[in-house]
Design a protein around this motif. Structure first.
Motif, PDB file in Angstrom:
ATOM      1  N   TRP A 175      -3.235   0.306   7.461  1.00 42.31           N
ATOM      2  CA  TRP A 175      -3.891   1.049   6.267  1.00 42.31           C
ATOM      3  C   TRP A 175      -3.984   0.108   5.172  1.00 42.31           C
ATOM      4  O   TRP A 175      -2.843   0.127   4.296  1.00 42.31           O
ATOM      5  CB  TRP A 175      -3.787   2.493   5.791  1.00 42.31           C
ATOM      6  N   GLU A 193       0.897  -1.148   0.022  1.00 41.60           N
ATOM      7  CA  GLU A 193      -0.141   0.046   0.009  1.00 41.60           C
ATOM      8  C   GLU A 193       0.881   1.191   0.030  1.00 41.60           C
ATOM      9  O   GLU A 193       1.648   1.287   0.857  1.00 41.60           O
ATOM     10  CB  GLU A 193      -1.002   0.165   1.112  1.00 41.60           C
ATOM     11  N   HIS A 241      -0.830   4.572  -0.263  1.00 47.48           N
ATOM     12  CA  HIS A 241      -1.423   5.818   0.153  1.00 47.48           C
ATOM     13  C   HIS A 241      -1.318   6.009   1.754  1.00 47.48           C
ATOM     14  O   HIS A 241      -1.739   5.237   2.474  1.00 47.48           O
ATOM     15  CB  HIS A 241      -3.125   5.387   0.022  1.00 47.48           C
ATOM     16  N   GLN A 291      -5.861   0.622   1.157  1.00 46.86           N
ATOM     17  CA  GLN A 291      -6.922   1.398   0.403  1.00 46.86           C
ATOM     18  C   GLN A 291      -7.790   0.416  -0.435  1.00 46.86           C
ATOM     19  O   GLN A 291      -8.602   0.906  -0.840  1.00 46.86           O
ATOM     20  CB  GLN A 291      -6.050   2.262  -0.535  1.00 46.86           C
ATOM     21  N   GLY A 334      -9.231   1.513   6.639  1.00 50.80           N
ATOM     22  CA  GLY A 334      -9.326   1.742   5.104  1.00 50.80           C
ATOM     23  C   GLY A 334     -10.235   0.754   4.243  1.00 50.80           C
ATOM     24  O   GLY A 334     -10.736  -0.163   5.077  1.00 50.80           O
TER      25      GLY A 334
END
Length: 332
Positions: free
Chosen positions: A259, A212, A214, A261, A294
């Protein structure tokens, strides 16, 4: 409707230069410079030297914004805005005359699909489309000061970022520069907000899953936790599983926020591994709560030792409960 000090509606007596700047997506300095250079000023002053902009004045400034955004020189834009008429010069063959745009709402906006949002959100979008860095910084600083981190993120920053992303997705390579510039300034504002003095306690470890990239939602969480006084350690994008393991063992965090996305970047095996990463004295070892954050995490049954807060506010509350209660969950 807000009222002025004498009881009249605020719109009747006008709004301040700062308020009109936020509404239009420019800095207060820009509004003042337009007055000094081009004479584009309120029709009348209220309360001595203080500028108060009536709805007609704001409409004039709005025309000025639209004209300068379309490429018309500021001096000519100011003349046209004050006269309330279109420029004499013919537009370029592929240009759109902003004075005859299809609808007043579209013409007054940024061209981004925003929907029903706060005025500050529209202002930020307009500043971003103009690539106006000083205005973006000024608007972000103001909205954080007036509304706090959570509202600023959920109702101004995130909607604008999502609108830029949607526009980018429907126009090919256009608006890529808008997305990059806006993301940089949002990240800068969030990092400044996260610099508050932390509580001397076990931190919250913030990391993206290994695939990830983001990071902005985690930066918003770091700033929101700092606003509460909770300590954090931000590890950012694409954190390898081994590095995450080592950080958990060394820091002994109260929680680990992971997290994801999109579904391809979610890593349930990694989340399960972190819940089993113990630390502390032998016989009294503990493990962190793992926050699955997320849209990438699927709505499947939660694994033991994990939580799935929905949104920034819920994530902050989940962490706050940890600091209000002693950690007792032991590792296997």
């Amino acid at each position: 409707m807000a009222a002025a000090g004498d009881g009249r509606p605020e719109e009747a007596v006008g709004i301040t230069t700062g308020a009109v700047a936020r509404r239009l997506g420019v800095s207060p300095t820009t509004v003042r410079s337009w007055e000094q250079r081009y004479g584009i000023a309120p029709a009348a002053r209220q309360g001595g030297r203080h500028r108060r902009w009536t709805p007609d004045d704001v409409a004039m400034l709005d025309r000025m914004c639209r004209l300068t955004t379309s490429g018309i020189p500021p001096a000519e834009a100011a003349r046209v805005a004050m006269a309330g008429r279109t420029p004499a010069a013919s537009p370029a063959p592929d240009a759109v005359d902003p004075a005859t745009a299809p609808t007043p709402r579209a013409a007054a906006g940024s061209g981004l699909p925003l929907g029903a949002v706060r005025p500050e959100c529209r202002g930020l979008a307009r500043a971003a489309v103009r690539l106006d860095s000083p205005a973006i910084d000024s608007l972000l600083t103001e909205v954080l000061r007036e509304h706090g981190l959570v509202t600023a993120w959920e109702e101004v920053m995130a909607p604008t970022l999502h609108a830029v992303g949607r526009k980018w997705g429907t126009t090919g390579d256009r608006y890529v520069e808008v997305e990059h510039l806006l993301s940089w300034h949002v990240s800068t504002a969030l990092r400044k907000a996260a610099a508050a003095a932390p509580l001397d306690a076990a931190p919250v470890l913030l990391a993206c899953t290994p695939a990830e990239q983001h990071t902005l939602p985690l930066e918003a969480l770091a700033a929101g936790l700092a606003e509460r006084g909770w300590p954090t350690r931000m590890f950012g994008a694409a954190v390898p599983a081994e590095a995450l393991d080592e950080a958990v063992r060394r820091l002994g965090p109260a929680a680990v926020a992971l997290w994801s996305q999109s579904a391809p970047t979610a890593d349930p095996a990694l989340a399960r591994r972190v819940t089993r990463t113990g630390f502390g004295l032998r016989g009294a070892r503990t493990a962190p709560l793992v926050l699955l954050l997320g849209p990438g995490w699927q709505p499947s049954p939660l694994m033991p030792g994990t939580s799935r807060p929905r949104g920034l506010r819920a994530a902050i509350e989940a962490v706050s409960h940890l600091y209000a209660e002693p950690r007792t969950r032991s590792t296997a």
